[in-house]
Scaffold this motif. Structure first.
Motif, PDB file in Angstrom:
ATOM      1  N   ARG A 202      46.894  41.802  30.834  1.00  0.00           N
ATOM      2  CA  ARG A 202      46.092  40.711  31.377  1.00  0.00           C
ATOM      3  C   ARG A 202      45.636  40.997  32.801  1.00  0.00           C
ATOM      4  NH1 ARG A 202      49.378  35.275  29.345  1.00  0.00           N
ATOM      5  NH2 ARG A 202      49.203  35.692  27.102  1.00  0.00           N
ATOM      6  N   LEU A 203      46.557  41.561  33.606  1.00  0.00           N
ATOM      7  CA  LEU A 203      46.179  41.892  34.979  1.00  0.00           C
ATOM      8  C   LEU A 203      45.079  42.945  35.011  1.00  0.00           C
ATOM      9  CD1 LEU A 203      49.673  41.979  36.735  1.00  0.00           C
ATOM     10  CD2 LEU A 203      47.901  40.259  36.990  1.00  0.00           C
ATOM     11  N   ASP A 204      45.212  43.954  34.139  1.00  0.00           N
ATOM     12  CA  ASP A 204      44.174  44.990  34.093  1.00  0.00           C
ATOM     13  C   ASP A 204      42.830  44.398  33.682  1.00  0.00           C
ATOM     14  OD1 ASP A 204      45.988  46.888  34.851  1.00  0.00           O
ATOM     15  OD2 ASP A 204      46.415  47.575  32.806  1.00  0.00           O
ATOM     16  N   ALA A 205      42.881  43.479  32.718  1.00  0.00           N
ATOM     17  CA  ALA A 205      41.626  42.855  32.294  1.00  0.00           C
ATOM     18  C   ALA A 205      41.009  42.045  33.426  1.00  0.00           C
ATOM     19  CB  ALA A 205      41.887  41.958  31.078  1.00  0.00           C
ATOM     20  N   GLU A 206      41.846  41.297  34.154  1.00  0.00           N
ATOM     21  CA  GLU A 206      41.328  40.510  35.272  1.00  0.00           C
ATOM     22  C   GLU A 206      40.762  41.417  36.367  1.00  0.00           C
ATOM     23  OE1 GLU A 206      44.434  37.999  36.604  1.00  0.00           O
ATOM     24  OE2 GLU A 206      44.478  36.765  34.773  1.00  0.00           O
ATOM     25  N   ARG A 207      41.468  42.526  36.628  1.00  0.00           N
ATOM     26  CA  ARG A 207      40.977  43.440  37.663  1.00  0.00           C
ATOM     27  C   ARG A 207      39.650  44.074  37.261  1.00  0.00           C
ATOM     28  NH1 ARG A 207      46.962  46.125  38.354  1.00  0.00           N
ATOM     29  NH2 ARG A 207      47.844  44.508  39.712  1.00  0.00           N
ATOM     30  N   ARG A 208      39.536  44.426  35.987  1.00  0.00           N
ATOM     31  CA  ARG A 208      38.274  45.015  35.533  1.00  0.00           C
ATOM     32  C   ARG A 208      37.139  44.015  35.647  1.00  0.00           C
ATOM     33  NH1 ARG A 208      41.647  47.335  31.530  1.00  0.00           N
ATOM     34  NH2 ARG A 208      41.138  45.631  30.097  1.00  0.00           N
ATOM     35  N   VAL A 209      37.441  42.761  35.289  1.00  0.00           N
ATOM     36  CA  VAL A 209      36.399  41.735  35.402  1.00  0.00           C
ATOM     37  C   VAL A 209      35.999  41.551  36.856  1.00  0.00           C
ATOM     38  CG1 VAL A 209      35.948  39.273  35.135  1.00  0.00           C
ATOM     39  CG2 VAL A 209      37.036  40.541  33.284  1.00  0.00           C
ATOM     40  N   HIS A 215      30.854  44.804  41.388  1.00  0.00           N
ATOM     41  CA  HIS A 215      29.951  45.947  41.299  1.00  0.00           C
ATOM     42  C   HIS A 215      28.548  45.502  40.866  1.00  0.00           C
ATOM     43  CE1 HIS A 215      28.822  50.138  40.847  1.00  0.00           C
ATOM     44  NE2 HIS A 215      28.305  49.830  39.661  1.00  0.00           N
ATOM     45  N   GLU A 216      28.489  44.599  39.890  1.00  0.00           N
ATOM     46  CA  GLU A 216      27.190  44.144  39.409  1.00  0.00           C
ATOM     47  C   GLU A 216      26.453  43.326  40.464  1.00  0.00           C
ATOM     48  OE1 GLU A 216      25.646  45.009  36.709  1.00  0.00           O
ATOM     49  OE2 GLU A 216      27.325  46.300  36.141  1.00  0.00           O
ATOM     50  N   LEU A 217      27.211  42.687  41.353  1.00  0.00           N
ATOM     51  CA  LEU A 217      26.567  41.908  42.410  1.00  0.00           C
ATOM     52  C   LEU A 217      25.900  42.788  43.462  1.00  0.00           C
ATOM     53  CD1 LEU A 217      29.122  39.020  43.068  1.00  0.00           C
ATOM     54  CD2 LEU A 217      26.820  38.823  42.102  1.00  0.00           C
ATOM     55  N   ARG A 218      26.278  44.045  43.520  1.00  0.00           N
ATOM     56  CA  ARG A 218      25.736  44.926  44.552  1.00  0.00           C
ATOM     57  C   ARG A 218      24.218  45.092  44.410  1.00  0.00           C
ATOM     58  NH1 ARG A 218      29.433  50.238  45.792  1.00  0.00           N
ATOM     59  NH2 ARG A 218      30.575  49.343  47.577  1.00  0.00           N
ATOM     60  N   THR A 219      23.745  45.263  43.167  1.00  0.00           N
ATOM     61  CA  THR A 219      22.311  45.509  42.967  1.00  0.00           C
ATOM     62  C   THR A 219      21.451  44.320  43.409  1.00  0.00           C
ATOM     63  OG1 THR A 219      22.795  47.024  41.153  1.00  0.00           O
ATOM     64  CG2 THR A 219      20.567  46.121  41.280  1.00  0.00           C
ATOM     65  N   PRO A 220      21.701  43.098  42.905  1.00  0.00           N
ATOM     66  CA  PRO A 220      20.885  41.981  43.407  1.00  0.00           C
ATOM     67  C   PRO A 220      21.123  41.704  44.882  1.00  0.00           C
ATOM     68  CG  PRO A 220      22.669  41.183  42.015  1.00  0.00           C
ATOM     69  CD  PRO A 220      22.642  42.662  41.856  1.00  0.00           C
ATOM     70  N   LEU A 221      22.332  42.014  45.378  1.00  0.00           N
ATOM     71  CA  LEU A 221      22.599  41.784  46.792  1.00  0.00           C
ATOM     72  C   LEU A 221      21.781  42.729  47.659  1.00  0.00           C
ATOM     73  CD1 LEU A 221      24.250  40.191  48.825  1.00  0.00           C
ATOM     74  CD2 LEU A 221      26.075  41.886  48.602  1.00  0.00           C
ATOM     75  N   THR A 222      21.603  43.959  47.197  1.00  0.00           N
ATOM     76  CA  THR A 222      20.766  44.899  47.945  1.00  0.00           C
ATOM     77  C   THR A 222      19.325  44.388  48.026  1.00  0.00           C
ATOM     78  OG1 THR A 222      22.144  46.743  47.229  1.00  0.00           O
ATOM     79  CG2 THR A 222      19.948  47.272  48.043  1.00  0.00           C
ATOM     80  N   GLY A 223      18.818  43.887  46.885  1.00  0.00           N
ATOM     81  CA  GLY A 223      17.467  43.333  46.903  1.00  0.00           C
ATOM     82  C   GLY A 223      17.372  42.098  47.772  1.00  0.00           C
ATOM     83  N   LEU A 224      18.402  41.272  47.760  1.00  0.00           N
ATOM     84  CA  LEU A 224      18.410  40.074  48.585  1.00  0.00           C
ATOM     85  C   LEU A 224      18.440  40.439  50.064  1.00  0.00           C
ATOM     86  CD1 LEU A 224      18.526  36.999  48.570  1.00  0.00           C
ATOM     87  CD2 LEU A 224      21.028  37.153  48.486  1.00  0.00           C
ATOM     88  N   THR A 225      19.170  41.492  50.398  1.00  0.00           N
ATOM     89  CA  THR A 225      19.208  41.938  51.790  1.00  0.00           C
ATOM     90  C   THR A 225      17.842  42.426  52.243  1.00  0.00           C
ATOM     91  OG1 THR A 225      21.533  42.577  51.525  1.00  0.00           O
ATOM     92  CG2 THR A 225      20.338  43.505  53.395  1.00  0.00           C
ATOM     93  N   GLU A 256      37.245  46.313  47.351  1.00  0.00           N
ATOM     94  CA  GLU A 256      38.385  47.013  47.948  1.00  0.00           C
ATOM     95  C   GLU A 256      39.697  46.510  47.362  1.00  0.00           C
ATOM     96  OE1 GLU A 256      40.186  48.157  52.360  1.00  0.00           O
ATOM     97  OE2 GLU A 256      38.382  46.928  52.175  1.00  0.00           O
ATOM     98  N   VAL A 257      39.805  45.199  47.181  1.00  0.00           N
ATOM     99  CA  VAL A 257      41.015  44.643  46.564  1.00  0.00           C
ATOM    100  C   VAL A 257      41.171  45.175  45.146  1.00  0.00           C
ATOM    101  CG1 VAL A 257      42.070  42.515  45.695  1.00  0.00           C
ATOM    102  CG2 VAL A 257      41.070  42.557  47.975  1.00  0.00           C
ATOM    103  N   ALA A 258      40.074  45.258  44.398  1.00  0.00           N
ATOM    104  CA  ALA A 258      40.145  45.777  43.032  1.00  0.00           C
ATOM    105  C   ALA A 258      40.612  47.228  43.010  1.00  0.00           C
ATOM    106  CB  ALA A 258      38.783  45.644  42.354  1.00  0.00           C
ATOM    107  N   ARG A 259      40.138  48.019  43.968  1.00  0.00           N
ATOM    108  CA  ARG A 259      40.583  49.425  44.034  1.00  0.00           C
ATOM    109  C   ARG A 259      42.063  49.511  44.387  1.00  0.00           C
ATOM    110  NH1 ARG A 259      35.523  50.124  46.684  1.00  0.00           N
ATOM    111  NH2 ARG A 259      36.574  50.048  48.704  1.00  0.00           N
ATOM    112  N   LEU A 260      42.502  48.667  45.326  1.00  0.00           N
ATOM    113  CA  LEU A 260      43.913  48.690  45.705  1.00  0.00           C
ATOM    114  C   LEU A 260      44.805  48.234  44.552  1.00  0.00           C
ATOM    115  CD1 LEU A 260      43.665  47.230  49.322  1.00  0.00           C
ATOM    116  CD2 LEU A 260      44.173  49.592  48.695  1.00  0.00           C
ATOM    117  N   ASP A 261      44.308  47.313  43.729  1.00  0.00           N
ATOM    118  CA  ASP A 261      45.101  46.817  42.601  1.00  0.00           C
ATOM    119  C   ASP A 261      45.342  47.881  41.550  1.00  0.00           C
ATOM    120  OD1 ASP A 261      45.494  44.335  43.625  1.00  0.00           O
ATOM    121  OD2 ASP A 261      43.832  43.388  42.560  1.00  0.00           O
TER     122      ASP A 261
END
Length: 418
Positions: A202-209, A215-225, A256-261
């Motif tokens: 369950r923890l792995d699934a939550e971390r992946r989500v 990660h998916e937010l990065r693309t629209p965030l770049t356009g928004l910036t 970063e938290v996801a990578r540390l997890d």
């Protein structure tokens, strides 16, 4: 009392009770048998003597007529026309009596020594005592062995469960205690392993989500910036850019938290002069922070991760604490102290948790201390939080090995820090 000694005490007590019960049963059964055989033999002898007396008119076979030593209780029974026996113990010895009425006024009695039977009973008692002690000793020894085996297995299970709780995914409790067993301890170990696997899944699934969303937010965030930078100068544009920067910082922190997890991060070690490093990193980030170097030290650590920890601790102190904020370096230890309301009690009790901020806190997303703790774990360092005497919050980063315990917080602070 540990489980080992409880099992030993229980088995020993049961052994004592069984040994005492069996010994008493054997003792009384043997004593009854000896007395019954002696009474029957004495009764046969007195009846034979009574027949001889009836034929010859004289006592025979060692019998006596109206013996003055005959017990009164036996004499009263025989006076009613019965033949009776009795075992008598006196200071002079033990005797078995048999008596019968020879006439209306006379009693024919026979007395024999009963000491040999009592000696045999005493010998049996000594054998029973020795056997009972042997049974109790063997029971206690078996209790120690059984309790020790179970205690060792449970301690191994507890140690393995602790390693699993610390994030060691390769450890299995059933393997630690011996996977071939089929007793209750093995069943408990398998249940713990199954629970740990389910929780880890369950923890792995939550971390992946979490990582996928960030990660998916990065693309629209770049356009928004990019779009925010194209806005005409003005207050609305500044507000949009500020919120975009906050959103970008949040996404980067979540990643970063996801990578540390994942527990796969590894430090890039190099030698760092801790005093100079702290002074250079702290002063530009927060000019009002006081930096004191009591004793410098060169440590083998990852500068990027160490800077991340230091910046997060100072940011937490300046945003949620109170002035003045001071950073102190003493050997391989860094302390960050503020004079605000201190850390929330739940943070001190349970540790930092993502997206949890103290009551009344403004700004931030509650990820700073979580990231600092995760980076410290990657470095093999120890990060402790406390509310020392005098108010405020104190974060201590100890880069020394774990066998060098951190002294009680607040006791080593200079007088001006209390």
């Amino acid at each position: 009392m540990s489980l080992r000694w409880r099992i030993t005490a229980t088995i020993t007590l049961v052994s004592v009770l069984v040994a005492v019960a069996l010994s008493l049963t054997v003792h009384f059964a043997y004593a009854y048998r000896l007395a019954d055989e002696a009474r029957k033999m004495q009764e046969e002898r007195v009846e034979l003597a009574l027949r001889e007396y009836s034929r010859t008119g004289r006592p025979s076979l060692g019998s006596r007529l109206d013996d003055p030593d005959l017990p009164a209780a036996l004499r009263s029974v025989v006076g009613d026309g019965y033949t009776a026996t009795m075992i008598e113990e006196t200071p002079e010895g033990a005797y078995v009596w048999a008596a019968a009425a020879a006439s209306d006024q006379q009693v024919l009695s026979l007395r024999s020594d009963y000491t040999a039977q009592l000696d045999a009973l005493s010998s049996l008692d000594r054998v029973l005592v020795l056997g009972s002690l042997t049974v109790v000793a063997l029971g206690a020894g078996a209790g120690v062995v059984i309790g020790a085996q179970l205690s060792v297995r449970l301690r191994r299970a507890a140690s393995a469960a602790g390693r699993v709780a610390d994030g060691d995914r390769r450890t299995r409790v059933s393997a630690a205690i011996g996977g071939g067993s089929r007793d209750e301890a093995a069943e408990l170990a398998r249940a713990v392993d199954a629970m740990a696997d389910a929780l880890q899944g369950r923890l792995d699934a939550e971390r992946r989500v979490t990582a996928d969303i960030a990660h998916e937010l990065r693309t629209p965030l770049t356009g928004l910036t990019t779009a925010a930078e194209l806005l005409a100068p003005g207050r609305p544009a500044e507000l949009v850019r500020d919120r975009v920067r906050a959103l970008r910082a949040l996404v980067e922190d979540v990643l970063e938290v996801a990578r540390l997890d994942t527990a796969t991060e590894r430090p890039d070690l190099s030698e760092v002069a801790l005093g100079a490093f702290t002074t250079r990193r702290a002063a530009p980030y927060a000019p009002g922070v006081q930096v004191r170097v009591l004793a410098d030290a060169v440590v083998d650590t990852d500068p990027r991760r160490l800077e991340r920890i230091l910046v997060n601790l100072i940011a937490n102190a300046t945003k949620h604490g109170g002035a003045p904020v001071a950073v102190e370096v003493e050997g391989a230890r860094i302390r960050v102290r503020d004079h605000g309301p201190g850390f929330p009690e739940e943070v001190l009790a349970e540790g930092p948790s993502r997206f949890r901020k103290g009551t009344g806190s403004t700004g931030g997303h509650g990820l700073g201390l979580t990231i600092a703790l995760g980076q410290a774990h990657v470095l093999g360092a120890r990060l402790t939080l406390a509310n020392p005497d005098g108010g405020g919050a104190l974060a201590t980063l100890d880069l020394a090995p774990y066998d060098h315990p951190t002294p009680p917080l607040g006791e080593e602070l200079p007088p001006g820090w209390r």
